[in-house]
Design a protein around this motif. Sequence first.
Motif, PDB file in Angstrom:
ATOM      1  N   GLN A 266      -5.527   2.702  -7.593  1.00 23.31           N
ATOM      2  CA  GLN A 266      -6.177   1.697  -6.748  1.00 23.31           C
ATOM      3  C   GLN A 266      -5.334   1.397  -5.513  1.00 23.31           C
ATOM      4  O   GLN A 266      -5.238   0.265  -5.063  1.00 23.31           O
ATOM      5  CB  GLN A 266      -6.395   0.420  -7.561  1.00 23.31           C
ATOM      6  CG  GLN A 266      -7.260   0.661  -8.779  1.00 23.31           C
ATOM      7  CD  GLN A 266      -7.045  -0.383  -9.851  1.00 23.31           C
ATOM      8  OE1 GLN A 266      -6.029  -1.062  -9.880  1.00 23.31           O
ATOM      9  NE2 GLN A 266      -8.011  -0.494 -10.745  1.00 23.31           N
ATOM     10  N   ALA A 267      -4.735   2.439  -4.948  1.00 19.55           N
ATOM     11  CA  ALA A 267      -3.804   2.264  -3.833  1.00 19.55           C
ATOM     12  C   ALA A 267      -4.484   1.650  -2.611  1.00 19.55           C
ATOM     13  O   ALA A 267      -3.882   0.827  -1.908  1.00 19.55           O
ATOM     14  CB  ALA A 267      -3.168   3.600  -3.472  1.00 19.55           C
ATOM     15  N   ASP A 268      -5.729   2.019  -2.352  1.00 11.57           N
ATOM     16  CA  ASP A 268      -6.421   1.452  -1.187  1.00 11.57           C
ATOM     17  C   ASP A 268      -6.668  -0.044  -1.362  1.00 11.57           C
ATOM     18  O   ASP A 268      -6.521  -0.822  -0.419  1.00 11.57           O
ATOM     19  CB  ASP A 268      -7.750   2.182  -0.948  1.00 11.57           C
ATOM     20  CG  ASP A 268      -7.540   3.617  -0.510  1.00 11.57           C
ATOM     21  OD1 ASP A 268      -6.481   3.895   0.090  1.00 11.57           O
ATOM     22  OD2 ASP A 268      -8.425   4.452  -0.772  1.00 11.57           O
TER      23      ASP A 268
ATOM     24  N   GLY B 217       0.814  -1.216   0.000  1.00  8.77           N
ATOM     25  CA  GLY B 217       0.000   0.000   0.000  1.00  8.77           C
ATOM     26  C   GLY B 217       0.843   1.260   0.000  1.00  8.77           C
ATOM     27  O   GLY B 217       0.531   2.242  -0.683  1.00  8.77           O
TER      28      GLY B 217
ATOM     29  N   ALA C  61       1.169  -3.126  -6.954  1.00  8.57           N
ATOM     30  CA  ALA C  61       1.568  -1.777  -6.546  1.00  8.57           C
ATOM     31  C   ALA C  61       2.486  -1.136  -7.574  1.00  8.57           C
ATOM     32  O   ALA C  61       2.485   0.078  -7.742  1.00  8.57           O
ATOM     33  CB  ALA C  61       2.260  -1.831  -5.184  1.00  8.57           C
TER      34      ALA C  61
ATOM     35  N   ALA D 169       2.240   1.719  -3.475  1.00  5.57           N
ATOM     36  CA  ALA D 169       1.187   2.170  -4.396  1.00  5.57           C
ATOM     37  C   ALA D 169       0.858   3.648  -4.170  1.00  5.57           C
ATOM     38  O   ALA D 169       0.669   4.396  -5.128  1.00  5.57           O
ATOM     39  CB  ALA D 169      -0.063   1.315  -4.221  1.00  5.57           C
ATOM     40  N   ARG D 170       0.791   4.083  -2.927  1.00  5.99           N
ATOM     41  CA  ARG D 170       0.506   5.496  -2.646  1.00  5.99           C
ATOM     42  C   ARG D 170       1.662   6.382  -3.109  1.00  5.99           C
ATOM     43  O   ARG D 170       1.435   7.477  -3.630  1.00  5.99           O
ATOM     44  CB  ARG D 170       0.246   5.696  -1.159  1.00  5.99           C
ATOM     45  CG  ARG D 170      -1.113   5.224  -0.741  1.00  5.99           C
ATOM     46  CD  ARG D 170      -1.420   5.551   0.721  1.00  5.99           C
ATOM     47  NE  ARG D 170      -2.594   4.823   1.146  1.00  5.99           N
ATOM     48  CZ  ARG D 170      -2.571   3.625   1.716  1.00  5.99           C
ATOM     49  NH1 ARG D 170      -1.427   3.035   1.962  1.00  5.99           N
ATOM     50  NH2 ARG D 170      -3.690   3.026   2.058  1.00  5.99           N
TER      51      ARG D 170
ATOM     52  N   ARG E 221       3.587   5.860  -5.583  1.00 10.17           N
ATOM     53  CA  ARG E 221       3.584   5.896  -7.044  1.00 10.17           C
ATOM     54  C   ARG E 221       2.287   6.458  -7.605  1.00 10.17           C
ATOM     55  O   ARG E 221       2.042   6.412  -8.803  1.00 10.17           O
ATOM     56  CB  ARG E 221       3.827   4.493  -7.592  1.00 10.17           C
ATOM     57  CG  ARG E 221       5.213   3.957  -7.240  1.00 10.17           C
ATOM     58  CD  ARG E 221       5.391   2.510  -7.644  1.00 10.17           C
ATOM     59  NE  ARG E 221       5.194   2.285  -9.058  1.00 10.17           N
ATOM     60  CZ  ARG E 221       6.145   2.361  -9.979  1.00 10.17           C
ATOM     61  NH1 ARG E 221       7.354   2.661  -9.609  1.00 10.17           N
ATOM     62  NH2 ARG E 221       5.884   2.136 -11.237  1.00 10.17           N
ATOM     63  N   ASN E 222       1.407   6.990  -6.732  1.00 13.80           N
ATOM     64  CA  ASN E 222       0.108   7.574  -7.121  1.00 13.80           C
ATOM     65  C   ASN E 222      -0.741   6.580  -7.908  1.00 13.80           C
ATOM     66  O   ASN E 222      -1.326   6.909  -8.938  1.00 13.80           O
ATOM     67  CB  ASN E 222       0.304   8.861  -7.918  1.00 13.80           C
ATOM     68  CG  ASN E 222       0.923   9.948  -7.082  1.00 13.80           C
ATOM     69  OD1 ASN E 222       0.645  10.054  -5.887  1.00 13.80           O
ATOM     70  ND2 ASN E 222       1.772  10.745  -7.684  1.00 13.80           N
ATOM     71  N   HIS E 223      -0.780   5.370  -7.433  1.00 15.48           N
ATOM     72  CA  HIS E 223      -1.584   4.324  -8.067  1.00 15.48           C
ATOM     73  C   HIS E 223      -3.059   4.640  -7.838  1.00 15.48           C
ATOM     74  O   HIS E 223      -3.455   4.973  -6.721  1.00 15.48           O
ATOM     75  CB  HIS E 223      -1.227   2.968  -7.454  1.00 15.48           C
ATOM     76  CG  HIS E 223      -1.662   1.798  -8.272  1.00 15.48           C
ATOM     77  ND1 HIS E 223      -2.965   1.407  -8.368  1.00 15.48           N
ATOM     78  CD2 HIS E 223      -0.952   0.950  -9.047  1.00 15.48           C
ATOM     79  CE1 HIS E 223      -3.052   0.354  -9.150  1.00 15.48           C
ATOM     80  NE2 HIS E 223      -1.834   0.054  -9.573  1.00 15.48           N
TER      81      HIS E 223
ATOM     82  N   VAL F 190      -4.853  -2.046  -3.149  1.00 20.72           N
ATOM     83  CA  VAL F 190      -3.542  -2.690  -3.031  1.00 20.72           C
ATOM     84  C   VAL F 190      -3.182  -2.857  -1.559  1.00 20.72           C
ATOM     85  O   VAL F 190      -2.650  -3.893  -1.148  1.00 20.72           O
ATOM     86  CB  VAL F 190      -2.463  -1.875  -3.777  1.00 20.72           C
ATOM     87  CG1 VAL F 190      -1.084  -2.419  -3.500  1.00 20.72           C
ATOM     88  CG2 VAL F 190      -2.733  -1.875  -5.271  1.00 20.72           C
ATOM     89  N   ALA F 191      -3.488  -1.840  -0.758  1.00 22.31           N
ATOM     90  CA  ALA F 191      -3.190  -1.912   0.674  1.00 22.31           C
ATOM     91  C   ALA F 191      -3.980  -3.031   1.348  1.00 22.31           C
ATOM     92  O   ALA F 191      -3.432  -3.795   2.149  1.00 22.31           O
ATOM     93  CB  ALA F 191      -3.497  -0.571   1.338  1.00 22.31           C
TER      94      ALA F 191
END
Length: 121
Positions: free
Chosen positions: A49-51, A39, A74, A42-43, A45-47, A53-54
């Motif tokens: 769907q970061a949440d 997570g 991620a 991912a955050r 890298r400004n993904h 992924v977390a």
Amino acid sequence: MEFKLQALGPFLHWLTLIILCIMPVVLAYVIYRLGGLPGAIARARNHPQADAVAVCGWMGLLTLVLWPLALIWAYLAPDKPLTGGGAKGANDAALIAQLQEARRRLAALEQRLPQQQQAGG
């Protein structure tokens, strides 16, 4: 026979107690960091769907299968292709050449179409 470390007995008992008290804390911290790693990546890298992924990263600690998938997820961006960057330029040039050839062939067919309609009609 005599135990040579007998003088260190109390010290070794205290050392064992400290290790037994510290190890669960260290283990809990490592699990916490591993669960949040996908997570956090991912955050960073400004993904988009970061949440998700977390959540997958935390659930992966329970299943041991989802965690590597969350880590890969991620790093993947959903709007970018999975192809390598080096072959992209060469691939584009070949596609542009094919497109230009198709345009030439289409223009030739369009020129022949009215002639065939006049001859047949």
